[in-house]
Write an enzyme that holds these catalytic residues in place. Structure first.
Site, PDB file in Angstrom:
ATOM      1  N   GLN A   1       0.834  -1.208   0.000  1.00  0.00           N
ATOM      2  CA  GLN A   1       0.000   0.000   0.000  1.00  0.00           C
ATOM      3  C   GLN A   1       0.872   1.263   0.000  1.00  0.00           C
ATOM      4  O   GLN A   1       0.560   2.252   0.658  1.00  0.00           O
ATOM      5  CB  GLN A   1      -0.927  -0.013   1.207  1.00  0.00           C
ATOM      6  CG  GLN A   1      -2.099  -0.978   1.063  1.00  0.00           C
ATOM      7  CD  GLN A   1      -3.057  -0.557  -0.063  1.00  0.00           C
ATOM      8  OE1 GLN A   1      -3.139   0.605  -0.442  1.00  0.00           O
ATOM      9  NE2 GLN A   1      -3.793  -1.525  -0.600  1.00  0.00           N
ATOM     10  N   SER A   2       1.947   1.244  -0.751  1.00  0.00           N
ATOM     11  CA  SER A   2       2.881   2.374  -0.772  1.00  0.00           C
ATOM     12  C   SER A   2       2.280   3.633  -1.405  1.00  0.00           C
ATOM     13  O   SER A   2       1.860   3.613  -2.567  1.00  0.00           O
ATOM     14  CB  SER A   2       4.136   1.959  -1.553  1.00  0.00           C
ATOM     15  OG  SER A   2       4.940   3.089  -1.831  1.00  0.00           O
TER      16      SER A   2
END
Ligand SMILES: *Cc1c(COP(=O)(O)O)cnc(C)c1O
Length: 338
Positions: free
Chosen positions: A81-82
């Site tokens: 989930q960068s």
């Protein structure tokens, strides 16, 4: 202007990607609720690039350098989930560059949305090639084979480190320090501290270097959201800050100026805490501000905790730096509902 940095920021290659300056606004209802200092918010969640965030400032300089190096492809890294990967994908789309993001499943948080929604959905929509690896070993292998492919295609690759945190990226936050300093003087406020989430170090290193260059008394307070090893994250930020000071040609800062509070990380990076939930809900219900579960929720928990502990008091002004990340809310539905 009090800007005393010898080498002006305008000398570095840069492309314009963000809506800058971002607003610096008061949070009167949250301040009243907590009964402590006057809280202001620096809205770097409003940098404008595909839901915004702090990586946009770093990418202005990183993409500037990529262009100067003649790159047609950028490669970067992050967690599933960068926010950094998402903003890199958006910047690449905007500049017409090919983009590969390598995402590692290093967060043990499991709900179905985490594997598909939030930033991951956006990476795909923004046209990045997404490579997902289960661990660092698998990442290494995948990286090697993709590198061969890109070489065969004759591409010129610019590699951006995780979080965009090297001295080039940190220049974005040297620039942010300048912006905050100018805005505070225009608004007639004199904050004692700026509080923010610290992870890969570029944000804090750039801010500390920037305020040092300005000879500002404002203290930069990082909240550790990443590393259980307190010594290691301080050393990381200090090292990057020293290099950044060299890059902008000012004297090095002492390790004492790298202030990081380690009490709000909880079990690990990306794992929800009760204090984070409280902070996310308070900011949303009192100010209509969307924080995120991984970074700004824990950073705001840190600010709230420090106010309750009397570290920041009535009569003072503090700035909360909103570094973005709200796209990640959708990957944490289960943690935030009920
Ligand atoms: C990357 C990120 C941070 C941390 O910034 P670093 O420069 O990596 O320390 C904080 N908040 C959000 C929302 C981020 O995406």
């Amino acid at each position: 202007m009090r800007w005393s940095i010898v080498k002006p920021i305008s000398e570095f290659p840069r492309v314009s990607l963000g809506h800058l300056p971002t607003p610096l606004e008061p949070l009167p209802r949250l301040s009243a609720e907590l009964g402590g200092p006057e809280i202001w918010i620096k809205r770097d969640d409003c940098t404008g690039l595909a839901t915004g965030g702090n990586k946009t400032r770093k990418l202005e300089f990183l993409m500037g350098q990529a262009g100067a190096d003649g790159a047609d492809t950028v490669v970067t890294f992050g967690a599933l989930q960068s926010n950094h990967a998402r903003q890199t994908a958006a910047a690449a789309a905007r500049l017409g560059l090919h983009c590969v993001v390598f995402l590692v499943r290093k967060v043990t948080y499991t709900e179905p949305a985490y594997q598909t929604s939030g930033n991951l959905l956006l990476d795909d929509l923004l046209g990045a090639r997404v490579e997902i690896a289960d661990d660092e070993v698998a990442l290494g292998e995948r990286l090697e084979s993709v590198r061969d492919e890109l070489r065969t295609e004759g591409r010129t690759v610019y590699v951006i480190p995780p979080g965009g945190s090297n001295t080039v990226g940190a220049l974005g936050y040297v620039n942010c320090a300048l912006e905050i300093d100018t805005q505070c003087r225009e608004l007639g406020i004199e904050p004692s501290a700026v509080v923010h989430a610290s992870s890969s170090g570029g944000t804090q290193a750039g801010l500390v270097a920037g305020f040092a260059g300005l000879q500002s008394a404002l203290s930069v307070q990082g909240i550790n959201v990443t590393d259980k090893d307190a010594t290691r994250i301080v050393a990381l930020v200090h090292g990057l800050c020293r290099e950044t000071c060299q890059t902008i040609e000012i004297g090095a800062v002492d390790e004492k100026q790298i202030r990081i509070d380690h009490d709000y990380l909880g079990p690990a990076y990306g794992i929800p805490t009760d204090a984070m939930r409280e902070a996310v809900k308070l900011a949303a219900t009192r100010e209509g501000i969307l924080l995120d579960p991984v970074y700004t929720g824990k950073a705001m928990a840190g600010l709230i905790g420090r106010i309750r502990a009397g570290v920041y008091r009535r009569g003072e002004t503090v700035v909360f730096l909103h570094t973005g990340g709200s796209a990640g809310l959708f990957a944490y539905r289960d943690a935030l509902t009920g």
